[in-house]
Design a protein around this motif. Sequence first.
Motif, PDB file in Angstrom:
ATOM      1  N   THR A 196       0.836  -1.205   0.000  1.00 41.59           N
ATOM      2  CA  THR A 196       0.000   0.000   0.000  1.00 41.59           C
ATOM      3  C   THR A 196       0.868   1.250   0.000  1.00 41.59           C
ATOM      4  O   THR A 196       1.944   1.275   0.601  1.00 41.59           O
ATOM      5  CB  THR A 196      -0.927   0.031   1.225  1.00 41.59           C
ATOM      6  OG1 THR A 196      -0.135   0.048   2.418  1.00 41.59           O
ATOM      7  CG2 THR A 196      -1.845  -1.174   1.251  1.00 41.59           C
ATOM      8  N   GLN A 197       0.392   2.272  -0.672  1.00 43.23           N
ATOM      9  CA  GLN A 197       1.056   3.578  -0.658  1.00 43.23           C
ATOM     10  C   GLN A 197       0.112   4.613  -1.250  1.00 43.23           C
ATOM     11  O   GLN A 197      -0.855   4.270  -1.934  1.00 43.23           O
ATOM     12  CB  GLN A 197       2.360   3.557  -1.458  1.00 43.23           C
ATOM     13  CG  GLN A 197       2.158   3.398  -2.966  1.00 43.23           C
ATOM     14  CD  GLN A 197       3.463   3.425  -3.734  1.00 43.23           C
ATOM     15  OE1 GLN A 197       4.412   2.747  -3.378  1.00 43.23           O
ATOM     16  NE2 GLN A 197       3.514   4.213  -4.801  1.00 43.23           N
ATOM     17  N   ASN A 198       0.390   5.879  -0.951  1.00 43.17           N
ATOM     18  CA  ASN A 198      -0.340   6.943  -1.618  1.00 43.17           C
ATOM     19  C   ASN A 198       0.162   7.009  -3.054  1.00 43.17           C
ATOM     20  O   ASN A 198       1.372   7.076  -3.288  1.00 43.17           O
ATOM     21  CB  ASN A 198      -0.106   8.284  -0.912  1.00 43.17           C
ATOM     22  CG  ASN A 198      -0.889   8.382   0.379  1.00 43.17           C
ATOM     23  OD1 ASN A 198      -1.800   7.598   0.615  1.00 43.17           O
ATOM     24  ND2 ASN A 198      -0.529   9.330   1.228  1.00 43.17           N
TER      25      ASN A 198
ATOM     26  N   SER B 136       2.781  10.757   2.886  1.00 41.42           N
ATOM     27  CA  SER B 136       2.457   9.372   2.560  1.00 41.42           C
ATOM     28  C   SER B 136       2.962   8.421   3.628  1.00 41.42           C
ATOM     29  O   SER B 136       2.263   7.497   4.049  1.00 41.42           O
ATOM     30  CB  SER B 136       3.061   9.005   1.197  1.00 41.42           C
ATOM     31  OG  SER B 136       2.803   7.656   0.875  1.00 41.42           O
ATOM     32  N   LYS B 137       4.192   8.658   4.086  1.00 44.98           N
ATOM     33  CA  LYS B 137       4.767   7.790   5.123  1.00 44.98           C
ATOM     34  C   LYS B 137       4.003   7.914   6.437  1.00 44.98           C
ATOM     35  O   LYS B 137       3.670   6.917   7.078  1.00 44.98           O
ATOM     36  CB  LYS B 137       6.235   8.141   5.348  1.00 44.98           C
ATOM     37  CG  LYS B 137       6.956   7.211   6.336  1.00 44.98           C
ATOM     38  CD  LYS B 137       8.396   7.609   6.517  1.00 44.98           C
ATOM     39  CE  LYS B 137       9.135   6.572   7.358  1.00 44.98           C
ATOM     40  NZ  LYS B 137       8.468   6.208   8.610  1.00 44.98           N
TER      41      LYS B 137
ATOM     42  N   ASN C 148       0.609   6.198   6.122  1.00 48.12           N
ATOM     43  CA  ASN C 148       0.726   4.741   6.172  1.00 48.12           C
ATOM     44  C   ASN C 148       1.015   4.251   7.575  1.00 48.12           C
ATOM     45  O   ASN C 148       0.444   3.259   8.035  1.00 48.12           O
ATOM     46  CB  ASN C 148       1.832   4.271   5.220  1.00 48.12           C
ATOM     47  CG  ASN C 148       1.302   3.965   3.834  1.00 48.12           C
ATOM     48  OD1 ASN C 148       0.141   3.627   3.667  1.00 48.12           O
ATOM     49  ND2 ASN C 148       2.143   4.115   2.830  1.00 48.12           N
ATOM     50  N   ASP C 149       1.937   4.940   8.266  1.00 45.52           N
ATOM     51  CA  ASP C 149       2.294   4.526   9.630  1.00 45.52           C
ATOM     52  C   ASP C 149       1.087   4.581  10.550  1.00 45.52           C
ATOM     53  O   ASP C 149       0.850   3.669  11.354  1.00 45.52           O
ATOM     54  CB  ASP C 149       3.407   5.426  10.178  1.00 45.52           C
ATOM     55  CG  ASP C 149       4.747   5.183   9.491  1.00 45.52           C
ATOM     56  OD1 ASP C 149       4.876   4.161   8.789  1.00 45.52           O
ATOM     57  OD2 ASP C 149       5.657   6.020   9.645  1.00 45.52           O
TER      58      ASP C 149
ATOM     59  N   SER D 134      -3.316   3.641  -0.202  1.00 42.03           N
ATOM     60  CA  SER D 134      -3.175   3.348   1.231  1.00 42.03           C
ATOM     61  C   SER D 134      -4.488   3.212   1.986  1.00 42.03           C
ATOM     62  O   SER D 134      -4.653   2.337   2.831  1.00 42.03           O
ATOM     63  CB  SER D 134      -2.335   4.448   1.897  1.00 42.03           C
ATOM     64  OG  SER D 134      -1.039   4.474   1.376  1.00 42.03           O
TER      65      SER D 134
END
Length: 752
Positions: A403-405, A530-531, A534-535, A607
């Motif tokens: 998953t990610q933006n 994005s990080k 996700n976190d 995400s």
Amino acid sequence: MGNGDIRVRGFAARAGGWSARHRWAAVGIWVLFVVLATGLGSAAGRVDVKDSDQLKGETHTAARIIEDAGIEEPAGETVLIQSEGGGLKATDPAFRAAVADVVRAVDATGEVTDVTTPYETRTISPDGRSALVQFDMRGASDTAGERVEPVLKAVERVQQEHDGLRIEEIGGASMMKTFDDAFGDDFRKAEYSAVPVALGILLIAFGALVAALLPVLLAITAIMATMGLMGVVSHVMPMSDTANSVMLLVGLAVGVDYCLFYLRREREEREAGRDAQTALRIAAATSGRAIVVSGVTVCVAMAGMLFTGLAEFEAMGLASLMVVAVAMVGSVTVLPALLSLLGERVEKGRIPFLRRRPGGYGSGESRFWTAVLKGVLAKPVVSVTVAAGALLAIAAPAVGMKTQNLTLDQEFGDSLPIVQTYNRVNEAFPGGTEPAEVVVKADDINAPEVRSALADFRARAISSGASRGPVDIEVDDARNVAFVYVPLVGGSDLDKAGAGLDILRDEVRPATLGKVDGVQAPITGQVAGSKDFNDQLVGSVAPVFAFVVVFAFLLMLLSFRSLTIAITSIVLNLLSVGAAYGILVAVFQHGWGASLVGAEGVGAIVSWLPLFLFVILFGLSMDYHVFVVSRIREARLRGRTTRDAITHGVVTTAGVVTSAAVIMVAVFAIFGTLSMQSMKQMGVGLAAAVLIDATIIRGVLLPAVMALLGERNWYLPKWLHRLPDLTHDEAADAVTGAPRTPVVAEGERVRA
């Protein structure tokens, strides 16, 4: 004992009975509620989620510093000037003339400020073939897209005057305008087309205009009321456009479903010879109760989004919860009143070529599902093995989900010219389109130790390998804030850029700015956002999953007073969600069959989608499950064997479940036709999951599992007998007063 003397229990039965007796009052109260809610919402206005509240972590801290300082960051724009064919260099006179023409052209529009040339900012690529002219749009950044068109036209005119050079603009404002032009209308059309699609399918299902309009009208009024309530509630918990769109989808889905359940049962009882009053009371006690159980379960699932800590998810969860609650209440109050008022007139507006088959609205058993069930019940072990094995195989790709933006090129592919510009800028200046932004807050931003730390940070950002430069620093003396812009190595590759971000956060910052007392230096930007997203999302998965699963289990246990039913409900729903995940990963991450849905493999799932899908699908799939199992249990209460009850429950609900599923699949598939990959992923995921749930799960696995369990389906341990009894009023006999054979199951008497 006459029908009028029967006293039934339960909210659905009592509400339906009261509404049928006080028809005009019930309709008037509902209309008044919708009008008041809409009016109050309009008067209150809607408060949207602020950027500073979107995320937690460093992104939130940076946004808060900027907001508290009263700084409104303008929308930055960039003009790429690039020689074609490797001819001109940035130092050549013709190239310099093009730069000067761009500066004059954009400055002459009066819409820009702080125009800088590549010779001032050193934004010239290593090969000397590309350079960037940078400037900011005047006014608020969130409306810059509305004012950028004159600037874009000015840049286009300069392009026409310089052969051999590529001159293109990109930035926050130009991207905003491009997206609004290309996809804003597209997205709205998709939302608006959902209603006609649903109405068309209902016309086919009922064959009569009035009967088809009822579910749509209920859904629309529920959505209108909820939109008003969202405005009022937003002053406590801010809302968003995304929450509004999700609310519309969910509201249309459950509003139509609930009305279908109720209307089908009422028509069925009428065709079975019941008088109008008794038919309505039976529908209220059976389908009405199923609607309440389903609605509460869906609300609980939607409430799971409130545990994410993400403002956007919280808004979506609350908006969805409200529309489900409103649709549920409307289904068991105003709907029976309307049916009582209409009577046989609900058949008005019959479509000539859509003749109703003998048996009508559901009393006739589906020949297709009768044939399927015959095979399933004849060999339940084989059916469970094949169906479960197929779903597990479909779900298998989900194990490797990433998953990610999505970046701009992943989101839109090459469908827009601005995406090609984005790619060219990133190739020439890795990370230049979306640099990391360090927001430095100090008591005195001009103090020698702060200035020294800023210079040291700039040098180490490059020497550490996190960036190739140039690193720009802008200082706001009046507010004691500095902005450091660091193009990350890796550019639009979020994995590589993320490694550079980690170096900045974990190594460069502690060794420079981190040594100065009283200095805050959170790092934000697209990669950081994005990080952080996700976190935070990963951290919220466990509590959200646990909340939804545990509460759904408890609701099933209390509603059916069967430990077995509660467990199988959860397992089957999880299997359905897993299969949807597998399809998403196979199509959009690996690209298997992506062209069939007009998509492409982008290497990742956006995400927010897995958690969103889990909550939405777990809630919506309970609609079908509760409806089918309620009908099976009702047949069992009336003295049928478990196997006969399964056949009766599945076959007699096949029509309404199929109609509801087709509507949902069609509506969700509309969003799968949009050009944005995230919308395609959402549409395909929801449509595939609903299709699997209404066919393989409810038509094969559920009856096969229940056939294998037999009387154990109704098992409740003695130590759970003290649980509240919410199983009343689900049998028609409880309403009509007809005698029935009590059924004793393992562990407890099955009660009505």
